[in-house]
Design an enzyme around this catalytic site. Structure first.
Site, mmCIF file in Angstrom:
data_model
loop_
_atom_site.group_PDB
_atom_site.id
_atom_site.type_symbol
_atom_site.label_atom_id
_atom_site.label_comp_id
_atom_site.label_asym_id
_atom_site.label_seq_id
_atom_site.Cartn_x
_atom_site.Cartn_y
_atom_site.Cartn_z
ATOM 1 C CB ALA A 1 -0.276 -3.093 -9.618
ATOM 2 C CD GLU B 1 -7.405 -1.497 -9.155
ATOM 3 O OE1 GLU B 1 -8.340 -0.629 -9.170
ATOM 4 O OE2 GLU B 1 -6.885 -1.660 -8.070
ATOM 5 C CD GLU C 1 -5.846 -2.346 -4.268
ATOM 6 O OE1 GLU C 1 -5.016 -2.437 -5.427
ATOM 7 O OE2 GLU C 1 -6.504 -3.455 -3.858
ATOM 8 N N GLY D 1 -3.638 0.099 -6.898
ATOM 9 C CA GLY D 1 -2.703 -0.492 -5.958
ATOM 10 C C GLY D 1 -2.170 0.478 -5.051
#
Ligand code: DAK
Length: 260
Positions: free
Chosen positions: A66, A134, A114, A111
């Site tokens: 992210a 994270e 993911e 992310g």
């Protein structure tokens, strides 16, 4: 090719390619990128497309996570919205009939890891690097990492990756050993291997490949008995809605099948 700010979307015949195009920020994902991805997939992708390739621009990263900068001033309400939009994208990738192939040439972190986990097939180069850092930012994964990773690699590896954060990176070959990716090749061979996967899918029966994706995706949420029932129904449906007669005749006549 369409005009988006942060992605490139290109489709030709049965193959579409979505490139996350922020190499200067290692293709990190902010809400705008995710919304553009959803728009391209849900509103622009031709229904005849059978394979969607997902990649990051440049050599260095698939997606480095992210967008950290965009999260600095995020309120809890914005974080919830961001998480939902991201999870929505991943659910869409898992539920669309197209087979989603992730091309992982470099970092797939946070992310990005993911996002990779939501692809149907992952083709990686030996330069790929996976991780879930994270927790080093005081965050948890927000795009399903605590759920998909454990299902994919099992609890011990998932706990280790998630809890030790940037202390643990998986190389391409470790990712292959753990079943995170299914194909691993040198960086020079990545494009060729990807083409091989695409070609292999395109000569299969379209109804059959869509059903296989759906059944495999649903299997993680079903009992074995329910899943097997579903498989039987779908096997029968192939004869009503698919084209097994063409595939079988082609085999018997020693020719290539020509599916609609
Ligand atoms: N976000 C924004 N910019 C990033 C970035 C990222 N994730 N990763 C790299 N960049 C930027 C760098 O800031 C740098 O920009 P400039 O300084 O040049 O302006 C540029 O990309 C090149 O990066 P580096 O200079 O750092 O390149 P290096 O080769 O030295 O290092 C690296 C590469 C991948 C090891 C390093 O960049 C790095 O550690 N990046 C951060 C990786 C990371 O921590 N990823 C996880 C992000 S957190 C949630 C929703 C989602 C998530 C969580 C919660 N909810 C809403 C609940 C998910 C969270 C994450 O993914």
């Amino acid at each position: 090719m369409s005009a988006y700010e942060s992605i490139l979307f290109d489709q030709e015949g049965p193959v579409a390619k979505l490139t996350i195009n922020r190499p200067q920020a290692l293709n990190s994902l902010n809400q705008h990128v995710i919304e553009e991805m959803l728009e391209a997939i849900l509103t622009e992708m031709n229904p005849d497309v059978r394979v969607l390739i997902l990649e990051g621009a440049g050599d260095k990263a698939f997606v480095a996570g992210a967008d950290i900068k965009s999260m600095l001033e995020m309120s809890p309400v914005e974080a919830l919205e961001f998480s939902r939009v991201g999870q929505n994208l991943l659910n869409v990738l898992e539920q669309i009939p197209q087979i989603v192939i992730g091309k992982i040439q470099g970092f797939a972190l946070g992310g990005g890891c993911e996002l990779a986990l939501a692809c149907d097939i992952l083709v990686a180069s030996t330069k790929a690097s996976f991780g879930q850092p994270e927790a080093n930012l005081g965050l948890i994964p927000g795009f399903g990492g605590t759920q998909r990773l454990v299902r994919r690699v099992g609890l011990p590896q998932a706990m280790d990756l998630l809890l030790t954060g940037s202390g643990r990176r998986l190389s391409g070959s470790e990712a292959l050993t753990l079943g995170l990716v299914s194909r691993l090749v040198s960086p020079e061979q990545l494009e060729e291997e990807l083409e091989k996967v695409v070609k292999s899918i395109l000569i299969t029966g379209p109804f059959a490949s869509r059903e296989i994706k759906r059944l495999v995706r649903e299997s993680s949420e079903m009992s074995l008995r329910a899943g097997l029932n579903s498989e039987s129904t779908s096997f029968a449906a192939c004869f009503a809605l698919g084209d097994p007669r063409e595939g079988i005749s082609a085999f018997l006549e020693k020719r290539s099948p020509s599916f609609e």
